[in-house]
Design a protein around this motif. Structure first.
Motif, PDB file in Angstrom:
ATOM      1  N   LEU B 218     -15.134  31.657  -6.999  1.00 29.15           N
ATOM      2  CA  LEU B 218     -13.834  31.003  -6.839  1.00 29.15           C
ATOM      3  C   LEU B 218     -13.378  30.995  -5.380  1.00 29.15           C
ATOM      4  O   LEU B 218     -12.738  30.059  -4.925  1.00 29.15           O
ATOM      5  N   LEU B 219     -13.719  32.045  -4.646  1.00 34.32           N
ATOM      6  CA  LEU B 219     -13.238  32.155  -3.261  1.00 34.32           C
ATOM      7  C   LEU B 219     -14.016  31.258  -2.294  1.00 34.32           C
ATOM      8  O   LEU B 219     -13.431  30.658  -1.395  1.00 34.32           O
ATOM      9  N   ALA B 220     -15.351  31.164  -2.494  1.00 33.65           N
ATOM     10  CA  ALA B 220     -16.205  30.480  -1.507  1.00 33.65           C
ATOM     11  C   ALA B 220     -15.731  29.070  -1.134  1.00 33.65           C
ATOM     12  O   ALA B 220     -15.708  28.743   0.043  1.00 33.65           O
ATOM     13  N   PRO B 221     -15.326  28.219  -2.108  1.00 35.30           N
ATOM     14  CA  PRO B 221     -14.898  26.876  -1.681  1.00 35.30           C
ATOM     15  C   PRO B 221     -13.589  26.893  -0.902  1.00 35.30           C
ATOM     16  O   PRO B 221     -13.275  25.949  -0.188  1.00 35.30           O
ATOM     17  N   LYS B 222     -12.804  27.963  -1.048  1.00 34.17           N
ATOM     18  CA  LYS B 222     -11.531  28.047  -0.328  1.00 34.17           C
ATOM     19  C   LYS B 222     -11.752  28.327   1.153  1.00 34.17           C
ATOM     20  O   LYS B 222     -10.981  27.909   1.996  1.00 34.17           O
ATOM     21  N   THR B 223     -12.779  29.115   1.453  1.00 31.46           N
ATOM     22  CA  THR B 223     -13.064  29.413   2.854  1.00 31.46           C
ATOM     23  C   THR B 223     -14.506  28.973   3.068  1.00 31.46           C
ATOM     24  O   THR B 223     -15.040  28.215   2.301  1.00 31.46           O
ATOM     25  N   LEU B 224     -15.164  29.416   4.079  1.00 30.34           N
ATOM     26  CA  LEU B 224     -16.587  29.117   4.209  1.00 30.34           C
ATOM     27  C   LEU B 224     -17.365  30.315   3.682  1.00 30.34           C
ATOM     28  O   LEU B 224     -16.833  31.417   3.592  1.00 30.34           O
ATOM     29  N   LEU B 225     -18.617  30.090   3.352  1.00 30.47           N
ATOM     30  CA  LEU B 225     -19.414  31.173   2.791  1.00 30.47           C
ATOM     31  C   LEU B 225     -20.237  31.853   3.885  1.00 30.47           C
ATOM     32  O   LEU B 225     -21.121  31.250   4.476  1.00 30.47           O
ATOM     33  N   ASP B 226     -19.890  33.104   4.189  1.00 30.67           N
ATOM     34  CA  ASP B 226     -20.778  33.897   5.034  1.00 30.67           C
ATOM     35  C   ASP B 226     -20.770  35.336   4.542  1.00 30.67           C
ATOM     36  O   ASP B 226     -20.012  35.675   3.632  1.00 30.67           O
ATOM     37  N   THR B 227     -21.611  36.166   5.151  1.00 33.53           N
ATOM     38  CA  THR B 227     -21.785  37.501   4.580  1.00 33.53           C
ATOM     39  C   THR B 227     -20.567  38.399   4.787  1.00 33.53           C
ATOM     40  O   THR B 227     -20.527  39.496   4.270  1.00 33.53           O
ATOM     41  N   ASN B 228     -19.576  37.914   5.531  1.00 34.55           N
ATOM     42  CA  ASN B 228     -18.403  38.750   5.765  1.00 34.55           C
ATOM     43  C   ASN B 228     -17.266  38.503   4.790  1.00 34.55           C
ATOM     44  O   ASN B 228     -16.211  39.119   4.925  1.00 34.55           O
ATOM     45  N   ILE B 229     -17.448  37.579   3.828  1.00 32.76           N
ATOM     46  CA  ILE B 229     -16.313  37.325   2.938  1.00 32.76           C
ATOM     47  C   ILE B 229     -16.014  38.559   2.090  1.00 32.76           C
ATOM     48  O   ILE B 229     -14.931  38.694   1.565  1.00 32.76           O
ATOM     49  N   GLY B 230     -16.986  39.489   2.007  1.00 31.51           N
ATOM     50  CA  GLY B 230     -16.753  40.710   1.252  1.00 31.51           C
ATOM     51  C   GLY B 230     -15.669  41.596   1.845  1.00 31.51           C
ATOM     52  O   GLY B 230     -15.137  42.471   1.157  1.00 31.51           O
ATOM     53  N   PHE B 231     -15.324  41.357   3.113  1.00 32.06           N
ATOM     54  CA  PHE B 231     -14.293  42.189   3.733  1.00 32.06           C
ATOM     55  C   PHE B 231     -12.928  42.002   3.085  1.00 32.06           C
ATOM     56  O   PHE B 231     -11.995  42.744   3.361  1.00 32.06           O
ATOM     57  N   ILE B 232     -12.825  41.002   2.216  1.00 32.73           N
ATOM     58  CA  ILE B 232     -11.582  40.811   1.486  1.00 32.73           C
ATOM     59  C   ILE B 232     -11.300  42.048   0.618  1.00 32.73           C
ATOM     60  O   ILE B 232     -10.161  42.333   0.262  1.00 32.73           O
TER      61      ILE B 232
END
Lengths: 386, 308
Positions: B218-232
């Motif tokens: 659900l999150l990926a289309p809201k932002t861009l997909l990279d390995t740091n999105i886990g920092f959320i």
């Protein structure tokens, strides 16, 4: 006795000559020049950490295939600082002390490049083309840093001048990242505000933010007709989509880090017309730098692993500057001769707008070209502005 | 006045959508904590892995099978969920089993290691590039009374609500849910009462990877997909604490509250009080401290009394 004395004298002289010969310039042999690059290979900017050196290597390979510079081939070592200033310091020390590199090149990031300034001064080693557009790299003058890119502060000035030329009643808003990148953009904004006697509506965000509805709503309330984004890649995408969803359609503009082709793709119709400042010719334009870049990419790179684009072009472009300075330093390459070459470099290579470094100015041309998204593609829409 | 209200309502709506993402990560924290008393610091990275698997499947399905449109997203979604189940089982085997009788602290350290390893591993396999994840809902927007919300956000809110209701019922009504609670309270006694504790643990890890995968998709289309999105995950953690660590409704409540605070403080509050801009990033933490001073176990938390 006399003969003995003169023999001793000759021996000592020979010994001294021998010692002097041994005291070679670090990183330079008859066949090689070793340079050090510090990138972010595993942190938030690892994509650039891969693309910048890959782009630079296209040009190094081209030069090496022609026999190198006075017979010396260029070899580049890349260290990882993970976008962490402490690790940048450790990496710089390792490259200088252990690997004995000749010079540093393309260290990425503002805070990381700022962190290694004391090391550059201590070892008297130059850093050519730090990969940051922060104006703090060359203003005030840094003795050992030579910047190719037009600073964020200068870019802000050019963008605001451009907006007011288009529409003198424009109300300008700014969304900036609340760190030293944003601080340099704010510095430029303050200069332009004083010059034009205007006030920008400023909204900030924290790095990593994924929602901008508050900031966009505020700019809408404030009636901004033009909004400048001092962000990187995903911020302009989300901001423009959010604004479009709210039915708010100002002219969006951005600083050079937002000049990424993915902004045009991912923002879709909301990103149509987006204008970004660029400190080098657009990678797909007909300027001599980009033409050679695409030719070398054809020859040396696999498009699957190294796609054409602004970042590898940027690495390539800075490599042309480094090589020109190395050539100008002459056959007897030492750090002193290299510094002298850098301090008098008159660059007309076509990969950047022409610029001149002198003993008192290590900054770029101070020019930018504006790039606009038209029908989903980026095109240059202006001459070089300053 | 109406302008102020419209602005605030817009920020609340956007804040709820943002908060639901935090809530999904917080829910993952909660599930594992409830059963094992372990805080899984790799929860954000599980989300990142899920998003990458989904991205990979979407691009493979359209490229190799020639399927596009809704079916492509659906098949990829199902594939990603299947992967999440297998991944959960692997994590249970790798982290939970070997460290079962070790201090909780060791398991927490193991989850931190896993988070670093996963980030590096995904970067090695998928390359350093940032990807654009398309959304099955495109750029669709729903608006009423000048308040706009993207269809993607509506779906995020919907998914978060559905998942929370499902887990709430699961913990309250189902045998396995009760077994999980019993295991959390006293694993030895639970085992003596015939609860298959190992299976319970495995189930918990599967649930956590499933929730994370849904969150990532659900999150990926809201932002861009990279390995740091886990920092959320770093933002979802205070959300879980705020709602009451270990409470399922608390996770979504904490997430949504933090999301709304974030959008309102960057929006209306900053607009009227310029100094708020300076402290925007500490506001969620100030709220967290204020809440914990009044309710040390979080809003929905239940005070645990340990007999010594």
């Amino acid at each position: 006795m006399k003969l003995k004395m003169s023999l001793v004298g000759i021996t000592i002289t020979l010994l001294l000559v021998g010692c002097a010969k041994k005291e070679l310039t670090p990183g330079v042999t008859d066949t090689e020049i070793l340079i050090g690059n510090i990138q972010d290979l595993s942190g938030p900017m690892k994509e650039l950490g891969y693309l910048l050196p890959a782009g630079a290597n296209l040009y190094f390979q081209y030069i090496n295939d022609q026999g190198g510079i006075y017979g010396r081939k260029i070899r580049m070592l890349v260290e990882d600082h993970q976008y962490n200033p402490q690790k940048a310091v450790a990496a710089a020390k390792k490259l200088i002390e252990k690997d004995q590199v000749f010079c540093l090149y393309q260290v990425i990031g503002t805070s990381t490049s700022e962190a290694i300034i004391p090391i550059l001064e201590e070892y008297k080693i130059p850093l050519v083309a730090p990969a940051t557009q922060s104006g703090t790299m060359s203003r005030p003058l840094r003795r050992y840093i030579f910047q190719t890119d037009t600073g964020y502060d200068k870019q802000m000035n050019v963008l605001i001048d451009y907006i007011l030329r288009q529409d003198k009643n424009a109300r300008i808003g700014l969304i900036y990242q609340d760190d030293n990148y944003g601080a340099n953009a704010l510095k430029g904004a303050a200069e332009a505000e004083a010059r034009h006697k205007i006030t920008l509506q400023k909204e900030s965000y924290q790095r990593g933010a994924s929602d901008f509805s508050g900031q966009v709503g505020n700019l809408m309330k404030g009636g901004a007709t033009h909004v400048i984004i001092a962000g990187i890649v995903r911020e302009p995408i989300i901001i423009m989509k959010t604004a479009a969803a709210m039915g708010y359609r100002p002219q969006f503009l951005g600083l050079s880090p937002t000049m990424d082709h993915r902004v045009a793709i991912a923002a879709g119709p909301a990103g149509e017309g987006y204008i970004a400042a660029n400190f080098a010719p657009l990678w797909n334009s007909d300027a001599p730098g980009p033409v050679l870049y695409r030719k070398l990419h054809d020859k040396y790179a696999d498009p699957k692993t190294l796609p054409l684009g602004m970042y590898s072009y940027y690495g390539f472009a800075t490599a042309t500057v480094l090589v020109e300075a190395l050539k100008n330093a002459g056959k007897d390459l030492t750090r002193a001769s290299f510094l002298q070459a850098l301090n008098s470099l008159d660059y007309k290579g076509g990969s950047f707008p022409d610029f001149k470094w002198t003993r008192t100015n290590h900054g770029s041309s101070g020019k930018v070209v504006l790039v606009q998204v038209k029908n989903g593609k980026q095109v240059e829409i202006s001459d070089w502005l300053d | 006045m109406t302008e102020l209200l419209t602005g605030l309502s817009q920020e609340v709506v956007s804040g709820i959508a943002l908060g639901c993402i935090y809530a999904l990560v917080a829910l993952g924290f909660t599930l594992i904590y409830r059963a094992t008393e372990v805080v899984n610091f790799a929860q954000g990275e599980l989300m990142m892995v899920g998003a990458y698997v989904n991205f990979f499947l979407v691009s493979r399905i359209s490229a190799n099978l020639g399927i596009t449109g809704a079916w492509m997203y659906f098949i990829a979604f199902m594939g990603a969920l299947l992967f999440a189940i297998i991944f959960g089982i692997i994590l249970d085997l790798v982290i939970n089993r070997p460290l079962r009788d070790q201090p909780v602290f060791s398991v927490i350290m193991a989850t931190i290691s896993i988070s670093i390893i996963l980030r590096a591993l995904v970067a090695m396999i998928a390359g350093p590039f940032t990807h654009i994840q398309s959304s099955p809902f495109g750029d669709g927007v729903v608006s009423f009374n000048k308040i706009a919300i993207s269809v993607q956000d509506v779906f995020i809110i919907f998914c978060a609500i559905v998942l929370v209701i499902l887990f709430y019922i699961f913990f309250r009504k189902s045998r396995w849910g009760v077994a999980m609670q019993a295991t959390s309270a006293d694993p030895t006694a639970a085992q003596l009462m015939g609860i298959p504790v190992k299976k319970v643990y495995r189930l918990v890890w599967i649930f956590a990877t499933l929730v994370a995968t849904v969150g990532g998709i659900l999150l990926a289309p809201k932002t861009l997909l990279d390995t740091n999105i886990g920092f959320i995950g770093l933002k979802a953690f205070p959300a879980a604490v705020l709602g009451g660590f270990g409470s399922v409704p608390g996770a979504i409540f904490g997430g949504v509250i933090l999301g709304i605070i974030e959008t309102i403080s960057a929006g209306t509050l900053s607009y009227h009080f310029a100094w708020i801009k300076e402290i925007n990033d500490v506001i969620p933490w100030l709220v967290l401290i204020a809440v914990l001073m009044v309710k040390p176990d979080g809003i929905f938390g239940i005070a645990k009394v340990k007999k010594v």
